[in-house]
Design an enzyme around this catalytic site. Structure first.
Site, PDB file in Angstrom:
ATOM      1  N   HIS A   1     -28.096 -57.452 -29.539  1.00  0.00           N
ATOM      2  CA  HIS A   1     -29.541 -57.637 -29.697  1.00  0.00           C
ATOM      3  C   HIS A   1     -29.957 -59.016 -29.165  1.00  0.00           C
ATOM      4  CE1 HIS A   1     -29.113 -54.644 -33.200  1.00  0.00           C
ATOM      5  NE2 HIS A   1     -29.751 -54.012 -32.222  1.00  0.00           N
TER       6      HIS A   1
ATOM      7  N   LYS B   1     -35.797 -44.510 -45.292  1.00  0.00           N
ATOM      8  CA  LYS B   1     -34.463 -44.754 -44.760  1.00  0.00           C
ATOM      9  C   LYS B   1     -33.742 -45.758 -45.643  1.00  0.00           C
ATOM     10  CE  LYS B   1     -34.905 -42.613 -40.691  1.00  0.00           C
ATOM     11  NZ  LYS B   1     -34.023 -41.944 -39.831  1.00  0.00           N
TER      12      LYS B   1
ATOM     13  N   ARG C   1     -26.706 -49.125 -23.818  1.00  0.00           N
ATOM     14  CA  ARG C   1     -25.267 -49.351 -23.837  1.00  0.00           C
ATOM     15  C   ARG C   1     -24.509 -48.338 -23.002  1.00  0.00           C
ATOM     16  NH1 ARG C   1     -24.930 -49.168 -30.178  1.00  0.00           N
ATOM     17  NH2 ARG C   1     -26.258 -47.454 -29.577  1.00  0.00           N
TER      18      ARG C   1
ATOM     19  N   SER D   1     -25.083 -51.809 -34.677  1.00  0.00           N
ATOM     20  CA  SER D   1     -25.238 -52.226 -36.069  1.00  0.00           C
ATOM     21  C   SER D   1     -24.464 -51.302 -37.008  1.00  0.00           C
ATOM     22  CB  SER D   1     -26.720 -52.238 -36.457  1.00  0.00           C
ATOM     23  OG  SER D   1     -27.414 -53.206 -35.728  1.00  0.00           O
TER      24      SER D   1
END
Length: 156
Positions: A17, A41, A90, A127
């Site tokens: 990040h 969440k 990615r 993460s």
């Protein structure tokens, strides 16, 4: 003035990040790092904790600020007068998913998306993996900043 939004959950923020923030800050007049807040969440870090970590991460950049959003990202972009969304990629799987979102966002509101491919050394960092490895006692210190690492260890 070019204003971009770099959205994510950032639970926790990683060096991947940070790389995207660094590169976006060089490309745009202003970058808003926007942590998504979805009360349904279950995150490891609260919205306030994520904002604190992101504020520390963005401190060296004079043109980066931190925000939070709930609901549609494009609504947040419109409210912030940001014409660009920045997404880090990615892998090809990220591209396939993010391309559809970018096209949808563009069709809905005219907000464009800029893709920044991750540096090779960060391509495997997420993460989710950082949290999982840390929960199992693995060393994740090279995947997060020292400040985030400290918070992660305290949290777990």
């Amino acid at each position: 003035m070019s204003r971009a939004v770099f959205p994510g959950t950032f639970d926790p923020p990683t060096v991947g990040h940070l790389d995207i923030v660094t590169r976006a800050a060089a490309a745009f007049d202003e970058v808003i790092v926007a942590a998504g807040v979805n009360q349904s969440k279950n995150r490891l870090f609260s919205p306030d904790e994520r904002v604190e970590m992101l504020t520390e991460l963005a401190a060296p950049f004079g043109n980066v600020r931190i925000g939070t959003f709930e609901g549609l990202l494009v609504d947040y972009c419109r409210a912030e007068d940001a014409g660009v969304i920045v997404k880090g990629l990615r892998s090809a799987a990220d591209y396939d998913y993010e391309l559809q979102m970018a096209q949808l966002n563009r069709a809905m509101t005219g907000v464009d998306t800029v893709f920044l491919p991750t540096r090779a050394e960060n391509a495997f960092i997420s993460s989710s993996w950082v949290k999982e490895i840390a929960r199992l006692g693995g060393d994740v210190s090279s995947f997060v900043t020292p400040a985030v690492h400290s918070r992660l260890l305290k949290k777990l």
